[in-house]
Every structure is written in C-alpha cells, then in structure tokens.
Design a protein around this motif. Structure first.
Motif, PDB file in Angstrom:
ATOM      1  N   SER A  21     -86.236 -16.016 -16.672  1.00  0.00           N
ATOM      2  CA  SER A  21     -86.628 -15.749 -18.052  1.00  0.00           C
ATOM      3  C   SER A  21     -87.254 -16.979 -18.690  1.00  0.00           C
ATOM      4  CB  SER A  21     -85.415 -15.304 -18.877  1.00  0.00           C
ATOM      5  OG  SER A  21     -84.905 -14.095 -18.365  1.00  0.00           O
ATOM      6  N   GLN A  49     -79.257 -19.738 -11.388  1.00  0.00           N
ATOM      7  CA  GLN A  49     -78.921 -19.057 -12.630  1.00  0.00           C
ATOM      8  C   GLN A  49     -79.737 -17.780 -12.764  1.00  0.00           C
ATOM      9  OE1 GLN A  49     -76.461 -20.146 -14.449  1.00  0.00           O
ATOM     10  NE2 GLN A  49     -76.235 -21.982 -13.189  1.00  0.00           N
ATOM     11  N   PRO A  50     -79.060 -16.648 -12.976  1.00  0.00           N
ATOM     12  CA  PRO A  50     -79.819 -15.407 -13.114  1.00  0.00           C
ATOM     13  C   PRO A  50     -80.880 -15.484 -14.214  1.00  0.00           C
ATOM     14  CG  PRO A  50     -77.477 -14.936 -12.915  1.00  0.00           C
ATOM     15  CD  PRO A  50     -77.615 -16.423 -13.034  1.00  0.00           C
ATOM     16  N   ILE A  51     -80.661 -16.340 -15.213  1.00  0.00           N
ATOM     17  CA  ILE A  51     -81.593 -16.387 -16.337  1.00  0.00           C
ATOM     18  C   ILE A  51     -82.840 -17.217 -16.023  1.00  0.00           C
ATOM     19  CG2 ILE A  51     -80.732 -18.466 -17.512  1.00  0.00           C
ATOM     20  CD1 ILE A  51     -80.941 -16.825 -20.141  1.00  0.00           C
ATOM     21  N   ASP A  98     -83.343 -19.911 -22.057  1.00  0.00           N
ATOM     22  CA  ASP A  98     -84.712 -19.485 -22.344  1.00  0.00           C
ATOM     23  C   ASP A  98     -85.101 -19.740 -23.797  1.00  0.00           C
ATOM     24  OD1 ASP A  98     -82.951 -17.627 -23.395  1.00  0.00           O
ATOM     25  OD2 ASP A  98     -84.325 -15.943 -23.120  1.00  0.00           O
ATOM     26  N   SER A 147     -75.843 -23.832 -23.210  1.00  0.00           N
ATOM     27  CA  SER A 147     -75.270 -22.995 -22.168  1.00  0.00           C
ATOM     28  C   SER A 147     -76.438 -22.349 -21.423  1.00  0.00           C
ATOM     29  CB  SER A 147     -74.387 -21.928 -22.816  1.00  0.00           C
ATOM     30  OG  SER A 147     -74.280 -20.810 -21.968  1.00  0.00           O
ATOM     31  N   PHE A 148     -76.247 -22.071 -20.136  1.00  0.00           N
ATOM     32  CA  PHE A 148     -77.325 -21.412 -19.400  1.00  0.00           C
ATOM     33  C   PHE A 148     -77.688 -20.066 -20.028  1.00  0.00           C
ATOM     34  CE2 PHE A 148     -76.441 -24.267 -15.731  1.00  0.00           C
ATOM     35  CZ  PHE A 148     -77.729 -24.758 -15.624  1.00  0.00           C
ATOM     36  N   GLU A 149     -76.731 -19.478 -20.760  1.00  0.00           N
ATOM     37  CA  GLU A 149     -77.037 -18.213 -21.422  1.00  0.00           C
ATOM     38  C   GLU A 149     -78.218 -18.353 -22.378  1.00  0.00           C
ATOM     39  OE1 GLU A 149     -73.784 -16.317 -23.339  1.00  0.00           O
ATOM     40  OE2 GLU A 149     -72.686 -15.948 -21.478  1.00  0.00           O
ATOM     41  N   GLN A 150     -78.441 -19.594 -22.859  1.00  0.00           N
ATOM     42  CA  GLN A 150     -79.520 -19.808 -23.838  1.00  0.00           C
ATOM     43  C   GLN A 150     -80.687 -20.591 -23.250  1.00  0.00           C
ATOM     44  OE1 GLN A 150     -76.487 -21.885 -25.987  1.00  0.00           O
ATOM     45  NE2 GLN A 150     -76.977 -20.767 -27.841  1.00  0.00           N
TER      46      GLN A 150
END
Lengths: 339, 346
Positions: A295, A290-292, A266, A261-264
């Motif tokens: 990171s 993606q905001p991430i 980084d 997931s884009f949440e991960q």
C-alpha cells in the motif's frame, strides 16, 4: 521502546537518546598550554566554541572511527580508533585502510580507556553532537569508565550540524591545523569530484520537480521515518533541490525519528523511498514482510534505494553516495506517490 | 468403581450448577475482547470497512489489508497462544502440585532462547521462519529434558524433583545463551527479538506454522482434567486409585511441550499468563481440573488480548509489546492474588 531497537539504528539512536549536558567536552581545554604563538604551539577552536591551545602540534591522536576516516582522507592518521560496532560490518568504514591503527572499542558506549592511556594520546578527535552537547564517545549512556577517555587529552571535533559538507570542511580545517596538505593533489581531487557529483545531483533533482522522497528505517515492529532536521545529509539533499519529506510529528524527546505502527505505514506516499543503508537489506525484508507494504505505492513500484544514514565523513564517500542517489532520482517517477 | 471415586474428588461447591453459565459468560467476554482486538489499533478503521474486509476483501485497500492480514492473525495468535499458555500453566501446576509452576520456571523459555542463539551462532543468517522452528524445538526439548532429569531415580518425576530439574535446566540453558551472546554479535541480535514476547508483526506465515500444534495441544489438554484430579490427591492416593502416575505425568509433559513450544515459537516468551490464569480459574470454579482447564483456556486469551490492547494504546503512536505489559501488570496482580484469602490450595 525506541532505545531497544536496532543495533544498527541502535548505535545512533542510543547515541542521540537523551538531551543532556556533557561531562566530557569541557574538560578538554584544561590540559592546554599558554596559547602564546611560538614554534610548534597549536590552537584550534571547535564547533562547540571551545578553544584548545597546546604547546606542540598533536601527533598522537585517538579518534572515533568516523572522525578517523575523515582525518585520513586528508592525510592525518590516528594511532587508535574506537567504533560504534564491529568495524567489518560498519557501512561507514568500508574501504578505510585501518592497518597499523589500534582498535580500542567496537561497541557503542564502550572504550578501553586503559589501552588508550597506555598510548599517551595528545588529542582526541570525535564528532560533536549539538543536541547532546557531547562528542562521540562521551554522550549520555556511554559507560562512565569509557568517558574517562576525555581526561587523557583535549577532545575536539566539528559538529554534526546542518550539513555534512560543513562537517567535512571542519575536518579539513582541523587536518590543516595538524599539518596536513589539504590543498594537495588527492584531497583537492576528492573535493572536485564531490562537487561534480553534487552538481549532477542538483541537476537531476531540478529536472524532477514534484519528486518527493522519504527516508525510512523499518525495524522490528515499527516504521521509523527519519526527520531531516537532525540528519545533516538529508538537509543537504533538501538544499540541493530534492524534496525530502519532513515527518509532521517527530517523536517527543527523541526527535530524530517519527515512529509509526506498520498499520499506518502508508500515511506518507513519497515517490521514492530511501532505506537506512546501515541495516539494508534487513530493513527492506522487514518492510517486505508487512502485508501493508504494497500500500506504499513507491515500494510497490520498486522505487526505492538507500541513503547514507548518519555516517558520511569524506568527500569520496559523499560523491559515491550522491551518484547512486542521482541515478535513483533520474529513474524515479515523480507521480508514483500521487496516484 | 475407581472412576466414581476420582469423580468425587471434585468437591461439590455451592455454585457448581452455575459453572456452565459462568463459563459461557467468560466466552462472551472473550468474544468482546476479540472484537476489540480486531477493531482497535494504531490505525482507525470504520466498522463498515472492517465488515467489507471479511465479506468483500479488496487487497488494494490498505485499511482492509490491515484488518484482514495484520489484526486478524494477531488476534488469532493471541487467542490460541493465550489458551495454550493458560492450559500449560494449569497442567504444570496440577502435575507438579506446585502453585508457582509456569512455562518460565520449567526451562521452556530458556530452551527456546538457547536454541535460537545456538542456531544463529552455527547458521549465520537466521530468518524468522528458522527462528520459529528453533524456538519450537528448543522449548520442546527443554520440557522433555526437565521431565527426563526429574524421572531419574526410583520414585520417578515427583513434584519436588520436577521443580528442581526445571530450575537446573533453566540455569544451565541460560548460561549457554549468555556465553554465546557475549561472544557472538549475530546471536545477540537474533535473541533481541525473542527477549520480549509480542503479538505484533506475526502474520499468516507464523499462524500457519504454529496454529495446528496449538490446536492439537489444546484439544488434548482439555481432556486431561480427570487425570489431573487424580494427581491432585497425591501420589499414594492416585496410585491407590489405580492411576498410572508416571504415564500420566509423561503424557502431561508431552502436551505442555507442544503447547508451550508452539506458543513461544509464535510469540516469544510470555510470562504470567500461565502462572496467574489457573489461579483465576480456581477462584472462578474451585479445585476440579475438569473445570479449571476449560476456564483457563478461556480466561487466558482474555488476559493476553487485554494486555495486548493496553500495549497498543499505552505509548501511541508506538506500541508496547504484550510481554512488557504483562510484566508490568502481572507482577502486582500476582501479589494481590497471592495475598487473597480466596487463593485455593493445590
């Protein structure tokens, strides 16, 4: 929902999507002749171990588009090709002169077998995918009526195995058996040029110990990381000294990628990001949105380039790609990801 | 005079006095689901970090970025789009007196898809922003087209004519979409992202572009209860009570066009929420639209966010788009609902 993903990763993803036996490749040899050596007979053993014997050396060849590019780099021209998508958009077919060659397919899984039959081919050439035990165009997921291409003539082709160099050498051997002069001027010049590019790549990689790279294909709502074990060009790069990261948990049943997931996104912090070049810069924009993204330190530092993903078939293309990668390695900072 | 009669349409039911309490309880449940939607996901983030993401945001922290810029917009969209879809379902069912009316059958999703496909076939490179705008225009235009077609003729947009016009416009637009997609690869790729509704990957830009429309639509929709109660009595009675039926219908459809257009532009086609939630609301509060509407506005986001949460864990580490989850869970839930003796007649 991996099978729904990219058109561009889609072609390969779908092509690789299921590990199962192939109906097409074994029928190849049944068409064969006696194997007796006399004027004109032709024998070839492909990477699958299938030996094909014909009374005469084939001349009317139908090839998968990438196989055609490889054969043509050694001077063997097919009469027709089938591609995985629109040829004009295919990053692996840029600069290939297809004038006078019939196109019998421009969509993955669909080949116009009627037109193929009318061309009376005596050989079909396509990459062999060991994981699927099938040649390109006969994998699971291809239309049943398209798979009948394999009934028109023997199907042969080197394997997409551990190295693109071996793949190209396989085509070199095949082309030689078909009568090409593979030691002639153009072919050996291309080989020598590739070897120079490879040596420069190796030097650049050795000069940057500790530099890590991650091959990615951000698409839709997911961050796909390529698993080098199933990407021969990434295996090559590893063997030439570039530390291409092996994702820890390849997707189950579909180990060519590890999906995050884009949440991960980084989770891995390489020093250099390698974008799948088939849908670049769309995949770059996907990640940028993606905001991430910032990171991922290499991305924030602008340390990214593209990698020739799953399409390399000629020394010429490989040399050019390696030179671009060499430049990126020389410019890269091996400490970006470690901060 | 008329007002008191219309008000009495709301048949007093046993637990009428408890309705505000039930509504408050539903809001609390929505609060819990919202909390889960922000705290629960592919990346595990501890509560302290989540708290700091709101009170002392550090853009350099990936975890705080995930919370603040990914999960919050996703949750906000889930709440707003859920309320928008639930309300438009309730309004459509009330206006057309068709218990199966929802954004899907009124040509709204088909309109959004057709607009995106036509747009990407005409203008080659489609950006997400352009697609969103096109979806909004297409959904709105289709809704108005359905209403306009149904309004032809002396008696105006009757429920039957609306249902038929919805089906016809849907079929017409779908064939346009199919024809373009079969001949244009760009259009196919553009459409792919819009075939399944999802809350993932929609960030601040989508929220700013669509939220104002949804909020305005939600406020307007919540005020439509009394008019819908009138229509629920049937045209003749409503007419006899002095309601301006055509005007009421036209306004109702305009509100639905805004709500569904914005929700579809933000999330893509999301089925079942608009269909099921008004029925759940009726089970909770009876046939009075002044209650059905607020209940729909609260229950629908609960359903949407819960389905989204299921999608986040069902196929970890990947995610299932909420549109798929709703399809899988919605169909059986709807069958149970239809078989339920408590399903209220319209």
């Amino acid at each position: 929902m991996v099978s729904r993903t990219a058109r561009s990763i889609g072609a390969v993803l779908v092509a690789m999507s299921l590990l199962s036996a192939c109906a097409g490749s074994d029928t190849a040899a049944t068409d064969g002749g006696t194997g007796v050596t006399s004027a004109g007979p032709w024998t070839y053993t492909d990477s699958a171990g299938t030996t094909v014997d014909l009374d005469e050396t084939p001349t009317r060849i139908i090839a998968h588009a990438y196989a055609a590019a490889a054969l043509m780099s050694f001077g063997i021209e097919p009469i027709a090709i089938y591609a995985d998508g629109p040829i004009k958009d295919d990053v692996g077919l840029q600069g290939v002169d297809l004038d006078g060659i019939e196109v019998i397919g421009e969509e993955w899984g669909k080949i116009d077998v009627e037109r193929a039959a009318a061309l009376r081919p005596d050989l079909i050439v396509a990459d062999y995918w060991p994981a699927e035990e099938a040649h390109s165009g006969m994998e699971d997921g291809v239309e049943e009526k398209s798979k009948k291409l394999a009934e028109l003539a023997p199907v042969v082709g080197p394997a997409q195995g551990d190295s693109i160099v071996e793949l190209i050498e396989g085509y070199e051997t095949l082309a030689a058996s078909l009568g090409a002069d593979v030691d002639g001027g153009d072919a050996s010049a291309a080989r020598a040029d590739f070897e120079a590019a490879r040596d420069a790549f190796r030097e650049a990689a050795e000069a940057k110990p500790g530099l890590t790279a991650l091959a990615i294909s951000p698409f839709g709502d997911a961050y796909y990381m390529a698993v080098p074990k199933y990407a021969p060009e990434l295996l090559d790069m590893q063997s030439w000294g570039l530390d291409v990261i092996d994702p820890a948990k390849p997707d189950k049943g579909f180990p060519y990628w590890q999906t995050l997931s884009f949440e991960q996104a980084d989770s891995y912090q390489p020093d250099l990001l390698l974008f799948d070049d088939r849908n670049y810069p769309t995949n770059l924009e996907t990640l940028e949105a993606q905001p991430i993204a910032n990171s991922i330190r290499a991305f924030e530092a602008g340390a990214y380039t593209t990698w020739p993903a799953y399409w390399l078939h000629t020394y010429e293309d490989y040399a050019r790609s390696l030179r671009e990668l060499t430049e990126a390695i020389e410019a890269a900072d091996p400490d970006v990801g470690d901060r | 005079m008329t007002q008191s009669v219309v008000d009495r349409v709301a048949i007093p039911i046993r637990h009428a006095r408890r309705l505000p309490l039930i509504l408050v309880a539903s809001v609390l449940v929505l609060g819990i689901v919202t909390f889960l939607s922000i705290t629960w996901g592919a990346r595990s983030v501890n509560l302290g970090t989540i708290w700091r993401a709101f009170t002392d945001f550090d853009p350099a922290s990936a975890s705080q970025t995930v919370i603040r810029q990914m999960r919050v917009p996703r949750t906000v969209l889930g709440v707003a789009a859920g309320a928008a879809l639930g309300l438009s379902g309730a309004i459509l069912q009330g206006t057309t007196r068709n218990p199966l009316a929802d954004p899907g059958i009124m040509g709204i999703n088909a309109g959004a898809a057709a607009a995106i496909v036509v747009g990407s076939a005409v203008v080659t490179a489609g950006s997400f922003g352009l697609s969103t705008a096109l979806a909004f225009v297409g959904a709105g235009a289709a809704t108005l087209a359905v209403f306009a077609v149904a309004s032809l003729g002396r008696e105006g947009a009757t429920p039957v004519k609306l249902a038929l016009a919805g089906a016809a416009v849907t079929a017409g637009l779908s064939s346009v979409t199919t024809a373009l997609v079969m001949t244009n690869v760009e259009a196919l790729n553009e459409l792919r992202a819009w075939q399944v509704g999802s809350l993932a990957g929609r960030y601040a830009n989508v929220v700013t572009a669509t939220l104002p429309f949804m909020l305005v639509g939600i406020v307007l929709a919540l005020g439509a209860g009394r008019a819908l109660n009138g229509l629920a009595l049937g045209e003749d009675t409503a007419h006899g009570l002095g309601q301006r039926i055509r005007l009421t219908r036209a306004v109702a459809f305009a509100i639905v066009a805004v709500l569904c257009g914005a929700a579809t532009a933000a999330c893509g086609p999301i089925a079942f929420v608009g269909l099921i939630v008004p029925h759940l609301a009726r089970i909770a509060c009876g046939p009075d639209y002044r209650w059905i509407l607020p209940f729909s506005a609260v229950l629908a986001p609960i359903v949407l966010l819960s389905a989204d949460l299921v999608g986040r864990v069902a196929v970890a580490p990947g995610e299932l788009p909420v549109g798929v989850v709703l399809g899988v869970l919605g169909a059986p839930a709807f069958i149970v609902l239809v078989r339920s003796p408590r399903l209220k007649e319209l």
